[in-house]
Design a protein around this motif. Structure first.
Motif, PDB file in Angstrom:
ATOM      1  N   HIS A 115      10.640 -37.150  13.649  1.00 51.98           N
ATOM      2  CA  HIS A 115       9.478 -38.010  13.870  1.00 51.98           C
ATOM      3  C   HIS A 115       9.639 -38.693  15.226  1.00 51.98           C
ATOM      4  O   HIS A 115      10.706 -39.233  15.533  1.00 51.98           O
ATOM      5  CB  HIS A 115       9.374 -39.056  12.761  1.00 51.98           C
ATOM      6  CG  HIS A 115       9.150 -38.477  11.404  1.00 51.98           C
ATOM      7  ND1 HIS A 115       7.895 -38.371  10.847  1.00 51.98           N
ATOM      8  CD2 HIS A 115      10.019 -37.949  10.500  1.00 51.98           C
ATOM      9  CE1 HIS A 115       7.992 -37.814   9.647  1.00 51.98           C
ATOM     10  NE2 HIS A 115       9.267 -37.554   9.415  1.00 51.98           N
TER      11      HIS A 115
ATOM     12  N   ARG B 198       0.254 -47.649  18.514  1.00 54.64           N
ATOM     13  CA  ARG B 198       1.285 -46.650  18.213  1.00 54.64           C
ATOM     14  C   ARG B 198       0.650 -45.272  18.129  1.00 54.64           C
ATOM     15  O   ARG B 198      -0.415 -45.103  17.526  1.00 54.64           O
ATOM     16  CB  ARG B 198       1.967 -47.001  16.889  1.00 54.64           C
ATOM     17  CG  ARG B 198       2.949 -45.972  16.352  1.00 54.64           C
ATOM     18  CD  ARG B 198       3.631 -46.523  15.098  1.00 54.64           C
ATOM     19  NE  ARG B 198       4.404 -45.500  14.416  1.00 54.64           N
ATOM     20  CZ  ARG B 198       3.982 -44.776  13.381  1.00 54.64           C
ATOM     21  NH1 ARG B 198       2.763 -44.999  12.888  1.00 54.64           N
ATOM     22  NH2 ARG B 198       4.741 -43.857  12.814  1.00 54.64           N
TER      23      ARG B 198
ATOM     24  N   GLU C 219      -2.179 -40.350  14.935  1.00 52.65           N
ATOM     25  CA  GLU C 219      -1.240 -39.265  14.693  1.00 52.65           C
ATOM     26  C   GLU C 219      -1.700 -38.036  15.476  1.00 52.65           C
ATOM     27  O   GLU C 219      -2.859 -37.621  15.364  1.00 52.65           O
ATOM     28  CB  GLU C 219      -1.143 -38.905  13.218  1.00 52.65           C
ATOM     29  CG  GLU C 219      -0.159 -37.763  12.975  1.00 52.65           C
ATOM     30  CD  GLU C 219      -0.088 -37.289  11.544  1.00 52.65           C
ATOM     31  OE1 GLU C 219       0.776 -36.435  11.253  1.00 52.65           O
ATOM     32  OE2 GLU C 219      -0.887 -37.762  10.710  1.00 52.65           O
TER      33      GLU C 219
ATOM     34  N   GLU D  30       7.487 -41.204  18.352  1.00 54.95           N
ATOM     35  CA  GLU D  30       6.362 -42.099  18.570  1.00 54.95           C
ATOM     36  C   GLU D  30       6.412 -42.695  19.973  1.00 54.95           C
ATOM     37  O   GLU D  30       7.427 -42.605  20.674  1.00 54.95           O
ATOM     38  CB  GLU D  30       6.330 -43.212  17.523  1.00 54.95           C
ATOM     39  CG  GLU D  30       7.493 -44.167  17.576  1.00 54.95           C
ATOM     40  CD  GLU D  30       7.386 -45.271  16.524  1.00 54.95           C
ATOM     41  OE1 GLU D  30       7.807 -46.405  16.829  1.00 54.95           O
ATOM     42  OE2 GLU D  30       6.894 -44.995  15.404  1.00 54.95           O
TER      43      GLU D  30
ATOM     44  N   ALA E  14      -3.333 -46.916  14.854  1.00 58.01           N
ATOM     45  CA  ALA E  14      -2.412 -45.818  15.165  1.00 58.01           C
ATOM     46  C   ALA E  14      -3.176 -44.519  15.347  1.00 58.01           C
ATOM     47  O   ALA E  14      -4.307 -44.359  14.886  1.00 58.01           O
ATOM     48  CB  ALA E  14      -1.373 -45.654  14.056  1.00 58.01           C
TER      49      ALA E  14
ATOM     50  N   HIS F 203       1.966 -41.264  17.137  1.00 60.13           N
ATOM     51  CA  HIS F 203       3.139 -40.608  16.558  1.00 60.13           C
ATOM     52  C   HIS F 203       2.861 -39.141  16.261  1.00 60.13           C
ATOM     53  O   HIS F 203       1.708 -38.705  16.159  1.00 60.13           O
ATOM     54  CB  HIS F 203       3.604 -41.344  15.300  1.00 60.13           C
ATOM     55  CG  HIS F 203       2.585 -41.415  14.204  1.00 60.13           C
ATOM     56  ND1 HIS F 203       2.625 -40.612  13.091  1.00 60.13           N
ATOM     57  CD2 HIS F 203       1.477 -42.202  14.046  1.00 60.13           C
ATOM     58  CE1 HIS F 203       1.615 -40.904  12.283  1.00 60.13           C
ATOM     59  NE2 HIS F 203       0.898 -41.854  12.841  1.00 60.13           N
TER      60      HIS F 203
ATOM     61  N   PHE G 139       6.994 -39.433  24.168  1.00 65.55           N
ATOM     62  CA  PHE G 139       7.378 -39.769  22.799  1.00 65.55           C
ATOM     63  C   PHE G 139       8.890 -39.972  22.699  1.00 65.55           C
ATOM     64  O   PHE G 139       9.667 -39.356  23.434  1.00 65.55           O
ATOM     65  CB  PHE G 139       6.963 -38.656  21.837  1.00 65.55           C
ATOM     66  CG  PHE G 139       5.484 -38.555  21.604  1.00 65.55           C
ATOM     67  CD1 PHE G 139       4.860 -39.297  20.615  1.00 65.55           C
ATOM     68  CD2 PHE G 139       4.702 -37.693  22.383  1.00 65.55           C
ATOM     69  CE1 PHE G 139       3.493 -39.197  20.398  1.00 65.55           C
ATOM     70  CE2 PHE G 139       3.335 -37.589  22.175  1.00 65.55           C
ATOM     71  CZ  PHE G 139       2.725 -38.341  21.184  1.00 65.55           C
TER      72      PHE G 139
END
Length: 200
Positions: free
Chosen positions: A21, A146, A112, A23, A110, A148, A168
């Motif tokens: 993962h 954020r 994604e 971010e 956020a 991610h 990232f």
């Protein structure tokens, strides 16, 4: 449950991978991108589900065992792709779809980077950097704090480095075990030949 050191058996019919993962919490500077005059990026609203599944298969299924979206029925898939907080883009070379970009803003504050990928013929030619620049620009024009993404050891071996170059930072890892999609007919038997199939 705490993971113990050493080897852990993976049952037949399953695939195991390490998920990383990553971010970022601020917009980075865009990377330079080569001229790509034949490519056109367009947003897709209310996509044809059969076409989407084919693009998903061509971009990630055959090479890297992408299967998450192929496991969803029509209603579940349409609920995601038709959500106003999800942005889907196809990258085209003429009439052919050669890339996929999907941004998910359903989490407040956020974004994604749900999917970013290219068909094999376009990998390594700068189109990935182009898609990433678009992704970062669109994400950070929203009121987010954020962004991610996650990738895994089944994906392109340069994926983590690519995401790090984009800005990232790795934040955690997990081990994921799931049914081999080639055994259930979700993906063709010859998909991702670098990953062995262990029949139950």
């Amino acid at each position: 449950m705490q993971q113990v050191d050493g080897f852990s058996p993976v049952p037949p019919g399953k695939v195991a991978t390490i998920v990383t993962h990553l971010e970022m919490t601020a917009r980075p500077d865009p990377a330079p991108v080569p001229e790509l005059p034949s490519l056109v990026l367009g947003r897709v609203r209310a996509p044809d589900l059969a076409q989407y599944r084919q693009v998903f298969l061509d971009v990630g299924g055959r090479e890297w065992l992408w299967c998450s979206r192929l496991l969803l029925d029509d209603a579940a898939l349409a609920a995601i792709l038709n959500d106003d907080a999800v942005e889907l883009f196809y990258l085209r070379d003429g009439a052919a779809v050669v890339g996929l970009l999907e941004l998910d803003f359903r989490e407040t504050g956020a974004c994604e980077l749900a999917f970013l990928g290219l068909v094999p013929a376009w990998v390594g030619r700068g189109a990935g950097r182009y898609l990433m620049n678009i992704a970062l620009t669109r994400a950070w024009t929203r009121p987010i704090t954020r962004m991610h993404v996650h990738t895994c050891t089944l994906d392109h071996p340069g994926a983590v480095a690519f995401y790090r170059r984009a800005g990232f930072v790795p934040v955690r890892q997990e081990v994921e075990v799931f049914d081999d999609p080639r055994l259930g007919g979700i993906l063709p038997p010859d998909a991702a030949p670098h990953i062995p199939v262990f029949t139950p």
